[in-house]
Design a protein around this motif. Structure first.
Motif: not given
Length: 240
Positions: A170-172, A220-224, A229-230
């Motif tokens: 994410l974000g890469s 913001i990285v949101r990990w579930f 999502i980024f």
């Protein structure tokens, strides 16, 4: 009325392009421009849910600023229902309005292998007498990704939802080495390297289409647990 999927034969046309800000919608525009057709407008459909079968969801709110980077007008429509039939109706209504405003003769979409998406787009356009351009159809995934990087497409991953794609993606930003890594993971975990099944979503922060570069200032990285999502929270357009 004629439909074009693999080639660009015939007269040059005024077209609207379905636009999400991701790699495929941007590269589809790039390919159509290379063949002399004129993209006169971008169209974003905002789905009600994040797993829409037809339309891109993550960071769809950024399409106005990305359209500004390309220097093309954007028309944005909201789907108020998650039902497929309702999303198709939103698309049809949008195309009717855009044809009246811009006198378009066809649409462009970035589909690569989803017969489901292509079939639904064809049905709407056949009803309206519009041509369909699918310039990315059946492109080999690995060759396609490497080609985009060679052509200076800067692609950032903004969501992942497939086994094998972990938080660190994410974000890469993609480069040749990361594409090779994705190739290995796609073989091991059997996901679509094109991400067309929603395995991941992307945003293009710069490419030859852009008059200005989209710079991510903060996210913001949101990990579930098994997907994430980024979320881009601050950004700006900068001169190139």
């Amino acid at each position: 009325m004629y439909l074009i999927y693999y080639t660009f034969w015939g007269s040059l046309l005024k077209l609207v392009s379905l636009y999400s800000g991701g790699k495929d919608s941007n590269y589809a525009i790039f390919e159509v421009n290379q063949h002399g057709h004129e993209i006169v407008c971008l169209l974003s459909i905002v789905p009600l849910i994040n797993d829409s079968l037809l339309f891109h969801f993550p960071n769809i709110h950024l399409t106005p600023i990305l359209a500004e980077a390309i220097n093309l007008p954007l028309r944005k429509f909201q789907s108020k229902s998650s039902k497929l039939s309702d999303e198709i109706q939103v698309l049809e209504n949008a195309l009717v309005k855009i044809r009246k405003e811009f006198d378009i003769q066809g649409i462009v979409h970035g589909g690569i292998s989803s017969n489901f998406q292509k079939r639904n787009f064809e049905t709407v356009c056949q009803k309206l007498g519009l041509s369909v351009f699918s310039p990315l159809w059946n492109l080999p995934p690995s060759k396609y990704l490497h080609k985009m990087i060679d052509q200076k497409f800067e692609i950032v991953i903004v969501s992942v939802s497939a086994m094998g794609l972990e938080r660190q993606w994410l974000g890469s930003m993609l480069d040749h080495e990361k594409v090779k890594n994705l190739e290995s993971l796609s073989l091991k975990y059997r996901f679509n390297l094109n991400f067309e099944g929603g395995e991941a979503e992307t945003i293009v922060v710069d490419c030859p289409l852009y008059k200005k570069k989209f710079r991510i200032k903060e996210g913001i990285v949101r990990w579930f647990g098994d997907n994430g999502i980024f979320e881009i929270t601050d950004y700006e357009l900068i001169n190139k």
